[in-house]
Design a protein around this motif. Structure first.
Motif, PDB file in Angstrom:
ATOM      1  N   SER B  53       8.048 -12.966  22.782  1.00  0.00           N
ATOM      2  CA  SER B  53       7.193 -13.941  23.458  1.00  0.00           C
ATOM      3  C   SER B  53       5.766 -13.993  22.917  1.00  0.00           C
ATOM      4  N   GLU B  54       5.451 -13.125  21.966  1.00  0.00           N
ATOM      5  CA  GLU B  54       4.088 -13.070  21.456  1.00  0.00           C
ATOM      6  C   GLU B  54       3.969 -13.825  20.142  1.00  0.00           C
ATOM      7  N   ASN B  55       2.896 -14.608  20.011  1.00  0.00           N
ATOM      8  CA  ASN B  55       2.678 -15.393  18.795  1.00  0.00           C
ATOM      9  C   ASN B  55       1.636 -14.765  17.874  1.00  0.00           C
ATOM     10  N   THR B  56       0.647 -14.127  18.472  1.00  0.00           N
ATOM     11  CA  THR B  56      -0.459 -13.571  17.693  1.00  0.00           C
ATOM     12  C   THR B  56      -0.929 -12.274  18.317  1.00  0.00           C
ATOM     13  N   LYS B  57      -1.255 -11.324  17.434  1.00  0.00           N
ATOM     14  CA  LYS B  57      -1.826 -10.073  17.919  1.00  0.00           C
ATOM     15  C   LYS B  57      -2.794  -9.555  16.865  1.00  0.00           C
ATOM     16  N   SER B  58      -3.950  -9.127  17.329  1.00  0.00           N
ATOM     17  CA  SER B  58      -4.982  -8.669  16.402  1.00  0.00           C
ATOM     18  C   SER B  58      -5.284  -7.196  16.579  1.00  0.00           C
ATOM     19  N   ASN B  59      -5.697  -6.576  15.493  1.00  0.00           N
ATOM     20  CA  ASN B  59      -6.136  -5.184  15.483  1.00  0.00           C
ATOM     21  C   ASN B  59      -7.290  -5.125  14.484  1.00  0.00           C
ATOM     22  N   GLY B  60      -8.489  -5.350  14.993  1.00  0.00           N
ATOM     23  CA  GLY B  60      -9.646  -5.377  14.101  1.00  0.00           C
ATOM     24  C   GLY B  60      -9.565  -6.542  13.142  1.00  0.00           C
ATOM     25  N   TYR B  62      -7.162  -7.095  11.160  1.00  0.00           N
ATOM     26  CA  TYR B  62      -5.754  -7.420  10.937  1.00  0.00           C
ATOM     27  C   TYR B  62      -5.255  -8.332  12.066  1.00  0.00           C
ATOM     28  N   THR B  63      -4.644  -9.452  11.697  1.00  0.00           N
ATOM     29  CA  THR B  63      -4.059 -10.367  12.670  1.00  0.00           C
ATOM     30  C   THR B  63      -2.632 -10.668  12.261  1.00  0.00           C
ATOM     31  N   ALA B  64      -1.702 -10.373  13.155  1.00  0.00           N
ATOM     32  CA  ALA B  64      -0.292 -10.651  12.895  1.00  0.00           C
ATOM     33  C   ALA B  64       0.130 -11.873  13.690  1.00  0.00           C
ATOM     34  N   THR B  65       0.978 -12.685  13.089  1.00  0.00           N
ATOM     35  CA  THR B  65       1.552 -13.831  13.785  1.00  0.00           C
ATOM     36  C   THR B  65       3.071 -13.727  13.747  1.00  0.00           C
ATOM     37  N   LEU B  66       3.695 -14.345  14.724  1.00  0.00           N
ATOM     38  CA  LEU B  66       5.157 -14.318  14.797  1.00  0.00           C
ATOM     39  C   LEU B  66       5.668 -15.682  15.223  1.00  0.00           C
ATOM     40  N   ASP B  67       6.613 -16.210  14.472  1.00  0.00           N
ATOM     41  CA  ASP B  67       7.336 -17.430  14.852  1.00  0.00           C
ATOM     42  C   ASP B  67       8.806 -17.027  15.005  1.00  0.00           C
ATOM     43  N   ALA B  68       9.221 -16.796  16.254  1.00  0.00           N
ATOM     44  CA  ALA B  68      10.572 -16.322  16.504  1.00  0.00           C
ATOM     45  C   ALA B  68      11.623 -17.391  16.210  1.00  0.00           C
ATOM     46  N   ASP B  69      11.215 -18.652  16.222  1.00  0.00           N
ATOM     47  CA  ASP B  69      12.178 -19.717  15.932  1.00  0.00           C
ATOM     48  C   ASP B  69      12.555 -19.736  14.457  1.00  0.00           C
ATOM     49  N   THR B  70      11.553 -19.606  13.597  1.00  0.00           N
ATOM     50  CA  THR B  70      11.825 -19.609  12.162  1.00  0.00           C
ATOM     51  C   THR B  70      12.032 -18.200  11.618  1.00  0.00           C
ATOM     52  N   LYS B  71      11.850 -17.200  12.470  1.00  0.00           N
ATOM     53  CA  LYS B  71      12.022 -15.791  12.087  1.00  0.00           C
ATOM     54  C   LYS B  71      11.087 -15.421  10.940  1.00  0.00           C
ATOM     55  N   GLN B  72       9.822 -15.740  11.154  1.00  0.00           N
ATOM     56  CA  GLN B  72       8.805 -15.428  10.158  1.00  0.00           C
ATOM     57  C   GLN B  72       7.616 -14.764  10.832  1.00  0.00           C
ATOM     58  N   SER B  73       7.011 -13.843  10.095  1.00  0.00           N
ATOM     59  CA  SER B  73       5.793 -13.199  10.555  1.00  0.00           C
ATOM     60  C   SER B  73       4.824 -13.118   9.390  1.00  0.00           C
ATOM     61  N   SER B  74       3.543 -13.082   9.710  1.00  0.00           N
ATOM     62  CA  SER B  74       2.536 -12.910   8.678  1.00  0.00           C
ATOM     63  C   SER B  74       1.503 -11.903   9.157  1.00  0.00           C
ATOM     64  N   LEU B  75       0.890 -11.245   8.194  1.00  0.00           N
ATOM     65  CA  LEU B  75      -0.209 -10.324   8.482  1.00  0.00           C
ATOM     66  C   LEU B  75      -1.411 -10.817   7.690  1.00  0.00           C
ATOM     67  N   HIS B  76      -2.456 -11.206   8.402  1.00  0.00           N
ATOM     68  CA  HIS B  76      -3.657 -11.731   7.777  1.00  0.00           C
ATOM     69  C   HIS B  76      -4.739 -10.669   7.822  1.00  0.00           C
ATOM     70  N   ILE B  77      -5.328 -10.407   6.671  1.00  0.00           N
ATOM     71  CA  ILE B  77      -6.415  -9.434   6.578  1.00  0.00           C
ATOM     72  C   ILE B  77      -7.697 -10.191   6.266  1.00  0.00           C
ATOM     73  N   THR B  78      -8.680 -10.017   7.109  1.00  0.00           N
ATOM     74  CA  THR B  78      -9.954 -10.728   6.966  1.00  0.00           C
ATOM     75  C   THR B  78     -10.996  -9.818   6.334  1.00  0.00           C
ATOM     76  N   ALA B  79     -11.797 -10.402   5.452  1.00  0.00           N
ATOM     77  CA  ALA B  79     -12.912  -9.665   4.834  1.00  0.00           C
ATOM     78  C   ALA B  79     -12.450  -8.308   4.322  1.00  0.00           C
ATOM     79  N   SER B  80     -11.566  -8.331   3.363  1.00  0.00           N
ATOM     80  CA  SER B  80     -10.913  -7.114   2.896  1.00  0.00           C
ATOM     81  C   SER B  80     -11.927  -6.059   2.421  1.00  0.00           C
TER      82      SER B  80
END
Lengths: 114, 112
Positions: B53-60, B62-80
């Motif tokens: 049921s979760e679409n987005t979750k952040s940890n500093g 790091y931001t993860a996204t989830l699309d359960a319909d397409t079965k895809q997730s991404s991890l975005h790193i800001t200001a590496s």
């Protein structure tokens, strides 16, 4: 807590020798996992225990591999006899609860079999 | 067949830049997806966990996204940062936790 403790950190042995890897999970964790990591295959689950009982050992590659957990604070992974293709990093991890609870990994044991 | 595929296999970026790592999975029935960071010579450490049921979750940064319909997730790193250089592993668990499938990981190099 010191986290998951593994020993030794590095092991170099000759083909045919017995190798024993050791793990001390985080106190109070009911689940313990053994993994193997190689460049070719990534992380692979070998076996896991719940309350010291082996639950799923389907990932153990061959009869040469065996794992035990005699008590809640200690587990061993044994390879006998070892072969060069067993060279990998072996991780132990523990978890408190089932389901979505996080696994905490140890630092790993780097095994080299010559 | 339950699978987790990550892309790219490796990535080089300059310090301060953003990047996005991808994870596609076929694990079913889906329970949760976790992103781990593994520094060289160390065990993986959890960054985020996401349920159906979760679409987005952040940890500093790091931001993860989830699309359960397409079965895809991404991890975005800001200001590496240089310390972000590591392997990032996507792990998917099925309902009941009986199967945990690991991706092969993305190796990220952050250069000064």
């Amino acid at each position: 807590d010191a986290g998951v403790i593994q020993s030794p950190r590095h092991e170099v042995t000759e083909m045919g020798q017995e190798v024993t890897l050791r793990c001390k999970p985080i106190s109070g964790h009911d689940y313990l996992f053994w993994y193997r990591q190689t460049m070719m295959r990534g992380l692979e689950l070998l076996i896991y225990f719940n309350n010291n009982v082996p639950i799923d050992d389907s990932g153990m590659p061959e009869d040469r591999f065996s794992a035990k957990m005699p008590n809640a604070s200690f587990s061993t992974l044994k390879i006998q006899p070892s072969e060069p293709r067993d060279s990998a990093v072996y991780f132990c991890a523990s978890r408190k609860l089932a389901g979505a609870d996080e696994q905490y990994f140890g630092p790993g044991t780097r095994l080299t079999v010559t | 067949k339950n699978q987790v595929e990550q892309s790219p296999q490796s990535l080089i970026i300059l310090e301060g830049k953003n990047c996005t790592l991808q994870c596609n999975y076929t694990v079913s029935p889906f329970s949760n997806l976790r992103w781990y960071k593994q520094d060289t010579g160390r065990g993986p450490v959890s960054l985020t966990i996401m349920t159906f049921s979760e679409n987005t979750k952040s940890n500093g940064r790091y931001t993860a996204t989830l699309d359960a319909d397409t079965k895809q997730s991404s991890l975005h790193i800001t200001a590496s940062q240089l310390s972000d250089s590591a392997s990032y592993i996507c792990v998917v668990r099925d309902t009941g936790g009986f199967k945990t499938i690991f991706g092969a990981g993305t190796r990220l190099f952050v250069k000064a």
